[in-house]
Design an enzyme around this catalytic site. Structure first.
Site, PDB file in Angstrom:
ATOM      1  N   GLU A   1      -5.663  -3.092  28.835  1.00 12.44           N
ATOM      2  CA  GLU A   1      -5.128  -3.679  30.078  1.00 12.44           C
ATOM      3  C   GLU A   1      -5.549  -2.827  31.298  1.00 12.44           C
ATOM      4  OE1 GLU A   1      -0.836  -4.190  29.834  1.00 12.44           O
ATOM      5  OE2 GLU A   1      -0.652  -3.883  31.985  1.00 12.44           O
TER       6      GLU A   1
ATOM      7  N   HIS B   1      -3.417  -1.793  23.366  1.00 11.70           N
ATOM      8  CA  HIS B   1      -3.300  -2.990  24.210  1.00 11.70           C
ATOM      9  C   HIS B   1      -3.189  -2.563  25.682  1.00 11.70           C
ATOM     10  CE1 HIS B   1      -0.716  -5.570  26.663  1.00 11.70           C
ATOM     11  NE2 HIS B   1      -1.230  -6.606  26.031  1.00 11.70           N
ATOM     12  N   ASN B   2      -2.319  -1.600  25.936  1.00  7.78           N
ATOM     13  CA  ASN B   2      -2.127  -1.150  27.317  1.00  7.78           C
ATOM     14  C   ASN B   2      -3.382  -0.471  27.863  1.00  7.78           C
ATOM     15  OD1 ASN B   2       0.433  -2.055  26.822  1.00  7.78           O
ATOM     16  ND2 ASN B   2       1.457  -0.325  27.768  1.00  7.78           N
TER      17      ASN B   2
ATOM     18  N   SER C   1       4.928  -6.827  24.521  1.00  7.92           N
ATOM     19  CA  SER C   1       4.167  -6.938  25.768  1.00  7.92           C
ATOM     20  C   SER C   1       4.432  -8.257  26.479  1.00  7.92           C
ATOM     21  CB  SER C   1       2.670  -6.820  25.508  1.00  7.92           C
ATOM     22  OG  SER C   1       1.966  -7.034  26.720  1.00  7.92           O
TER      23      SER C   1
ATOM     24  N   LYS D   1       0.146  -1.355  20.342  1.00  5.49           N
ATOM     25  CA  LYS D   1       0.638  -1.649  21.704  1.00  5.49           C
ATOM     26  C   LYS D   1       0.010  -0.667  22.714  1.00  5.49           C
ATOM     27  CE  LYS D   1       2.956  -3.130  25.241  1.00  5.49           C
ATOM     28  NZ  LYS D   1       3.974  -2.433  25.916  1.00  5.49           N
TER      29      LYS D   1
HETATM   30  P1  NDP Z   1      14.249   1.573  31.148  1.00  4.56           P
HETATM   31  O1  NDP Z   1      13.042   2.159  30.532  1.00  4.56           O
HETATM   32  O2  NDP Z   1      14.428   1.723  32.602  1.00  4.56           O
HETATM   33  O3  NDP Z   1      15.526   2.181  30.408  1.00  4.56           O
HETATM   34  C1  NDP Z   1      16.824   1.852  30.823  1.00  4.56           C
HETATM   35  C2  NDP Z   1      17.722   1.624  29.642  1.00  4.56           C
HETATM   36  O4  NDP Z   1      17.738   2.782  28.810  1.00  4.56           O
HETATM   37  C3  NDP Z   1      19.162   1.378  30.080  1.00  4.56           C
HETATM   38  O5  NDP Z   1      19.742   0.473  29.204  1.00  4.56           O
HETATM   39  C4  NDP Z   1      19.750   2.772  29.937  1.00  4.56           C
HETATM   40  O6  NDP Z   1      21.138   2.785  29.794  1.00  4.56           O
HETATM   41  C5  NDP Z   1      19.101   3.206  28.664  1.00  4.56           C
HETATM   42  N1  NDP Z   1      19.153   4.657  28.463  1.00  4.56           N
HETATM   43  C6  NDP Z   1      18.466   5.592  29.137  1.00  4.56           C
HETATM   44  N2  NDP Z   1      18.770   6.819  28.653  1.00  4.56           N
HETATM   45  C7  NDP Z   1      19.671   6.623  27.666  1.00  4.56           C
HETATM   46  C8  NDP Z   1      20.338   7.487  26.775  1.00  4.56           C
HETATM   47  N3  NDP Z   1      20.136   8.805  26.808  1.00  4.56           N
HETATM   48  N4  NDP Z   1      21.197   6.949  25.875  1.00  4.56           N
HETATM   49  C9  NDP Z   1      21.414   5.617  25.844  1.00  4.56           C
HETATM   50  N5  NDP Z   1      20.798   4.745  26.646  1.00  4.56           N
HETATM   51  C10 NDP Z   1      19.929   5.245  27.543  1.00  4.56           C
HETATM   52  O7  NDP Z   1      14.379   0.015  30.762  1.00  4.56           O
HETATM   53  P2  NDP Z   1      13.302  -1.133  30.654  1.00  4.56           P
HETATM   54  O8  NDP Z   1      14.054  -2.342  30.283  1.00  4.56           O
HETATM   55  O9  NDP Z   1      12.405  -1.178  31.830  1.00  4.56           O
HETATM   56  O10 NDP Z   1      12.378  -0.682  29.425  1.00  4.56           O
HETATM   57  C11 NDP Z   1      12.895  -0.485  28.121  1.00  4.56           C
HETATM   58  C12 NDP Z   1      11.748  -0.038  27.231  1.00  4.56           C
HETATM   59  O11 NDP Z   1      10.767  -1.076  27.207  1.00  4.56           O
HETATM   60  C13 NDP Z   1      11.017   1.213  27.712  1.00  4.56           C
HETATM   61  O12 NDP Z   1      10.580   1.947  26.615  1.00  4.56           O
HETATM   62  C14 NDP Z   1       9.835   0.656  28.459  1.00  4.56           C
HETATM   63  O13 NDP Z   1       8.771   1.567  28.518  1.00  4.56           O
HETATM   64  C15 NDP Z   1       9.503  -0.549  27.606  1.00  4.56           C
HETATM   65  N6  NDP Z   1       8.778  -1.615  28.283  1.00  4.56           N
HETATM   66  C16 NDP Z   1       9.097  -1.955  29.559  1.00  4.56           C
HETATM   67  C17 NDP Z   1       8.416  -2.969  30.211  1.00  4.56           C
HETATM   68  C18 NDP Z   1       8.791  -3.387  31.583  1.00  4.56           C
HETATM   69  O14 NDP Z   1       8.089  -4.257  32.143  1.00  4.56           O
HETATM   70  N7  NDP Z   1       9.854  -2.845  32.159  1.00  4.56           N
HETATM   71  C19 NDP Z   1       7.326  -3.695  29.530  1.00  4.56           C
HETATM   72  C20 NDP Z   1       7.132  -3.333  28.165  1.00  4.56           C
HETATM   73  C21 NDP Z   1       7.829  -2.309  27.593  1.00  4.56           C
HETATM   74  P3  NDP Z   1      22.084   2.937  31.086  1.00  4.56           P
HETATM   75  O15 NDP Z   1      22.232   1.563  31.644  1.00  4.56           O
HETATM   76  O16 NDP Z   1      23.328   3.486  30.547  1.00  4.56           O
HETATM   77  O17 NDP Z   1      21.388   3.885  32.023  1.00  4.56           O
END
Ligand code: NDP
Length: 471
Positions: A193, A189-190, A132, A186
């Site tokens: 939030e 936590h959300n 988080s 987590k």
């Molecule tokens: P996203 O949730 O937008 O996911 C994008 C990433 O996932 C890219 O690297 C993408 O690769 C990859 N991806 C998607 N589908 C596949 C697949 N089928 N095979 C391989 N790779 C894949 O990214 P975030 O960084 O925003 O979040 C990552 C995780 O963290 C999520 O679970 C999210 O819920 C969690 N999270 C996010 C927060 C935030 O503020 N954003 C906060 C806390 C947790 P490619 O580049 O090839 O598309």
């Protein structure tokens, strides 16, 4: 040659920031991403920050795995859901017994439990880790809630505790329990939030629509509150958000934003988990419901046309009342959230340490606050009891609940929506009421059952009288 201390797949917002954080702390990290252009972008970013010497970019999955020292710790930070399962299947033939997958996305805890159960017999560790703090936290120190394979946790412990936020020098990262424990915590936590944000929004609504305070005036109030018992990241950023002005129009930014809020899933998962375990979490449920209502903008506009606008008028409360109401609502909401965690711990045999959970939420995460320091101390002394009966919080609540009552009452009369704060007050009043009213529900339920028997079994007419023996 294996040179990296740890590996990371998924270089979107969270993954790339987490990787830079790890590199900055002196660990060598191998990185990979499905789309190669993101790897190129990351390489440029790492170079710009002088961290290229600590990063090992790999475009081929097998080469990526080989670049990490065994026993391997491989973080996956990809989109939650199916992509995580696909990633596990892709990694599985490349890993060796003793290696571990550390999944750091926002996964549903039952999915994490399933993956843990799938990989454990294969000798592959599976850690479901809640991270988080958003992008900023990932880069400079998030709160890290670890669950899953304890043995493999120790392989990654040094890295994860080092990159986490610190509170008074203590790392905000801890191993909490087996299987889906980390992702469950987590999720709650959300949920908490959601409750915090909704209660803040409700109080802002009273200030805006009651005395007609401008966003700037509201911002000053939140900034002041941030110096007192409500001191927290969310109160702090509310002050900043309300003070922000749009560069093009010169108008307060908050007034240019559509009043519709969506939800990513974790709030709903919290409410569902609470309901499934029979633990009341009315503040979280209220917050989720409030977002759902907000998203129905067209329906709200149509309903206002039918019922008319809120009758003009202030809520008969002071700013001091609003501050205390927010504090009381927050205590109730956290009491509920921790009660959900305690019940899940009991049902799943996780033995979740409530004091530690409060501790690792004191910095790095979105709900970080001064209040959590008091909470961790309370749980350390008091064990897993409801926060509402922990002495320090009893004192706070005795002082604050009359204001919550006053605010909710004034909101009801003044037609201010207050779904979350009123739910918190009703919970508090129900929780502290020794003689409730469920006797009537039980009696009525029996009566209905007997009436049904009477109608369905006309040969047994005497059944109708059973209700009167119910006692
Ligand atoms: P996203 O949730 O937008 O996911 C994008 C990433 O996932 C890219 O690297 C993408 O690769 C990859 N991806 C998607 N589908 C596949 C697949 N089928 N095979 C391989 N790779 C894949 O990214 P975030 O960084 O925003 O979040 C990552 C995780 O963290 C999520 O679970 C999210 O819920 C969690 N999270 C996010 C927060 C935030 O503020 N954003 C906060 C806390 C947790 P490619 O580049 O090839 O598309």
């Amino acid at each position: 040659m294996s040179t990296a201390d740890i590996g990371l797949i998924g270089l979107a917002v969270m993954g790339s920031n987490l990787a830079l954080n790890i590199a900055e702390k002196g660990y060598t990290i191998a990185v990979h991403n499905r789309s190669p252009w993101r790897i190129d972008e990351f390489v440029a970013e790492a170079k710009a920050e002088g961290l290229d010497g600590k990063t090992v970019p790999k475009y081929d999955p097998a080469e990526f795995v080989q670049a990490v020292k065994a026993p391997r710790s491989i973080i996956i930070m990809v989109k939650a859901g199916k992509p995580v399962d696909e990633m596990i299947e892709q990694l599985l033939p490349l890993l060796e017994k003793g290696d571990a997958i550390i999944e750091c996305g926002n996964s549903l805890f039952t999915d994490t439990q399933r993956r843990f159960d799938y990989l454990t017999p294969k000798g592959i560790g599976y850690l479901g880790v809640g991270v988080s703090g958003g992008e900023e936290g990932a880069r400079h120190g998030p709160s890290i809630m670890v669950g899953g394979s304890k043995e493999q946790w120790h392989n990654a412990e040094a890295v994860l505790t080092t990159i986490a936020a610190k509170f008074n020098g203590e790392s905000c990262c801890a191993y909490l329990g087996e299987g889906g424990a980390g992702h469950f915590v987590k999720t709650i936590h959300n949920g908490i939030e959601y409750g915090d944000m909704q209660m803040i929004a409700e109080v802002y609504g009273v200030m805006r629509d009651g005395p007609g305070m401008s966003p700037g005036e509201c911002a000053d109030v939140f900034k002041e509150w941030n110096k007192g018992p409500l001191n927290s990241y969310l109160i702090e950023i509310t002050g900043h958000v309300l003070a922000a002005v749009d560069g093009d129009t010169g108008k307060p930014l908050v007034e240019l934003i559509l009043d519709k809020a969506g939800q990513k899933g974790t709030g709903v998962w919290s409410a569902i988990a609470a309901q499934q375990m029979g633990v009341p979490a009315t503040a979280i449920e209220g917050a989720v419901a409030a977002r759902s209502i907000s998203s129905r903008k067209e329906e709200r506009v149509a309903a206002e046309a039918i019922y008319g606008k809120r009758s003009a008028g202030k809520a008969d409360v002071t700013l001091a009342d609003l501050e205390k109401a927010l504090l009381a609502g927050k205590i109730v909401s956290y009491a509920q959230g921790f009660a959900v965690i305690a019940k899940a711990s009991e049902e799943n045999g996780w033995n979740l340490p409530l004091a530690t959970i409060a501790k690792i939420w004191r910095a790095g995460c979105i709900i970080r606050s001064r209040f959590l320091d008091q909470m961790s101390a309370a749980y350390e002394k008091g064990g897993n009891v409801n926060l509402l009966v922990v002495p320090n919080f009893v004192t706070l609540m005795k002082d604050a609940h009359p204001s919550l009552r006053k605010v909710v009452a004034a909101a009801a009369v003044g037609e201010f929506p207050m779904i979350c704060l009123s739910a918190a007050l009703s919970y508090f009043d129900s929780y502290r009421q020794a003689r409730g009213t469920a006797n009537l529900i039980r009696w009525s339920a029996r009566f209905l059952w007997c009436a049904w028997l009477r109608d369905c079994r006309p040969w047994d007419r005497s059944a109708r009288y059973v209700a009167f023996d119910a006692g």
